[in-house]
Every structure is written in structure tokens, then in C-alpha cells.
Design a protein around this motif. Sequence first.
Motif, PDB file in Angstrom:
ATOM      1  N   CYS A   1      -3.238   0.779  -3.714  1.00 33.35           N
ATOM      2  CA  CYS A   1      -2.523  -0.491  -3.613  1.00 33.35           C
ATOM      3  C   CYS A   1      -2.280  -1.058  -5.003  1.00 33.35           C
ATOM      4  O   CYS A   1      -2.718  -0.498  -6.009  1.00 33.35           O
TER       5      CYS A   1
ATOM      6  N   PHE B   1       0.830  -1.192   0.000  1.00 28.97           N
ATOM      7  CA  PHE B   1       0.000   0.000   0.000  1.00 28.97           C
ATOM      8  C   PHE B   1       0.873   1.253   0.000  1.00 28.97           C
ATOM      9  O   PHE B   1       2.035   1.224   0.415  1.00 28.97           O
TER      10      PHE B   1
ATOM     11  N   THR C   1      -3.276  -7.022  -4.820  1.00 27.37           N
ATOM     12  CA  THR C   1      -3.417  -7.104  -3.369  1.00 27.37           C
ATOM     13  C   THR C   1      -4.674  -7.898  -3.004  1.00 27.37           C
ATOM     14  O   THR C   1      -5.729  -7.735  -3.620  1.00 27.37           O
TER      15      THR C   1
END
Length: 328
Positions: free
Chosen positions: A267, A88, A271
Amino acid sequence: MSHVSRLFMLLSLVAFTASMSPSTLFAFDEPMMSIKTGDITGVYYAAGSAVSKMHNRKLKEYNLRLIAEAAEGSISNIFDVANGLAEFGIAQANALYYAKHGEEDWQGTPQSNLRSVLGLYTEAFTVIAAVDAKINSLTDLAGKRLNIGELGSADSLQSLRILNSVGLDPEKDLTISEKPTYEASELLQQGGIDAYFYTVGHPNLAVKEASHGDRKIMLVTPEQEFVDAFLGQKEYLVERIIRVDYYTEIANKEPVRTLGLKAILFCNANTDEDVVYNMVKEVFENFELFKKQHPAFAQLTPEKLTTRLIVPLHPGAERYFKEAGLLH
């Protein structure tokens, strides 16, 4: 302790921290993911820490610890997340726009693997100036010594575009300095510059510290026709009003209307969906507590967290927003 000494200690801590391996730095039992932020004195770091805190309240349930990691800022964070070096990051909306469209640092190589998670607070384009420099508008910067941030930084890119838009040639009309923004207040107080550009969330500790030196400072109000002309030109620009009641030592007595850029938590597209879902869920279910983590979050609303996110929404965030009735 002097401001210089405090700054030196902070920078030494960051450098020491960055040099350590994750296994040395974080001796935790559960798996970890990092949120790349900014300097430890800035709002990016506070935002990353706040998101981590909300998530980690259910550490045992999720078996995952989120860590706010000090970093260089928007551009560096985008590169790290896009290249899989971090899960992130937080970045200014304009930097994400450039990455998405293959402009500036990503010229000809648009980044298609970035996904938005939350739209955080709005950062304001801010000009901090010494009162004795007599800078009451952007055009008054002509002939002055101005710091615009490090070469290639998001601050620098935005500053150069703004200078050009008001008819100022950075090479001919000003003396430009490209020092890191965290050094700018010290430079101004020492007389090395007359003003500096800073795109930042307010209230801001660094600006408050700058106001306590011997040299009186002010926040410059941009020409309103300039602000009006820019609003609506780019999807990443919004109106921002800087309240000045937090900065009791500055010369301004009235709020400053300027341009704003949303700070966005994002992100990599790969993810894990459940990780993103849980992160967003904990922020919203602890929303009032989240807003108390920093004064810059006080005006946040659910709408602000879910709109103008620049890059496509991650499926985990989208799933929560739909369940919560924030998306249809």
C-alpha cells in the motif's frame, strides 16, 4: 464455447468494467478502497478477492468495503499505488525491489512511499513448452520461438535477465514474441510459438487450460546449477517446487524445481493505519478459511505472510504482527 470465445468474453468484461466509473460500477452505501490485482483469471485477482472477503465479513463494524479490482499487474499496480490512484496493490517481489531501488521502470527515481502489508503466495518462474519443440532445459530454447510477455512487464524483465544468464541473446538466438501472457497458450496451441515464460502461482487455471489443446505441453525444468546460482543473489528470489499432480494432461510426471518470487500485498505509506491493521487481522483470524480460497494458498504459513516483504512494513501491519507474536 471455444477457448477463443471465452477469452474474448473475459477481455470484453474487463474492458467494460475498466471503462465504468466507481460510482456506476459499485453502488454500495459504505466507503470503499480497491486492491489492484491482475487479470480476472489469475491468482492476483483471486488473492485480492480473498483478502477482501475476509475483511468484508465485518463490513458493518469497519464501515469500509474492500474491492478486488482487475488491473494490468505488478508494474501498473506499483505506479497506481505510489501515485495515490489506488490504496492497495499486489506485485511481484522483484518489481517492488526495482521500485524501491530506482531500477528498471523507476530508473533514478526510487519509490520511498511504498509499504508492505502481507507476503502472499510464491509465484514460480515457469516455462511452458510444446513437447514437439523438444525443449528440455533453458539452453534448449536456442533457435525457438518464445513469448516473454508484454514489453516492460515484470514477466518480460525477469525473462530477459534469465535468458542472458544462461548465455542466450534474445535478439540473436531466439525469435522473441511480446504478446500478453493470457494470449500465450492460444499462440502455442496454434503453432505460433514453441514456448512461453510465465511467472505465476500454481496451480494455475491458465496453465491447466493450455494442457487441454491438441498440442501436448510440458513444464521445462531449468538447469539446477542455474537455479542454485540465482538463489541468494537477490533478496527477492526464493526456491519454488511446482507440483504437477494438478496438471493431469501435461507430459511431466515429477515436480519441477525452479525460482520463485513472492507476490506481495502493499500500500501507500499514507494509508490509514487502522484500515491496514483490520485487513491483516481478518486474514490471520480467518487463516484456514483464507487458505481455502485458492489452491495456491494451501501451503501458506504465518511466517510466509510476514517475511521477505522487500519494502518497509506498514505501521498497521507491524502493529498486528507484534500483537500476534509474529514480530519482536
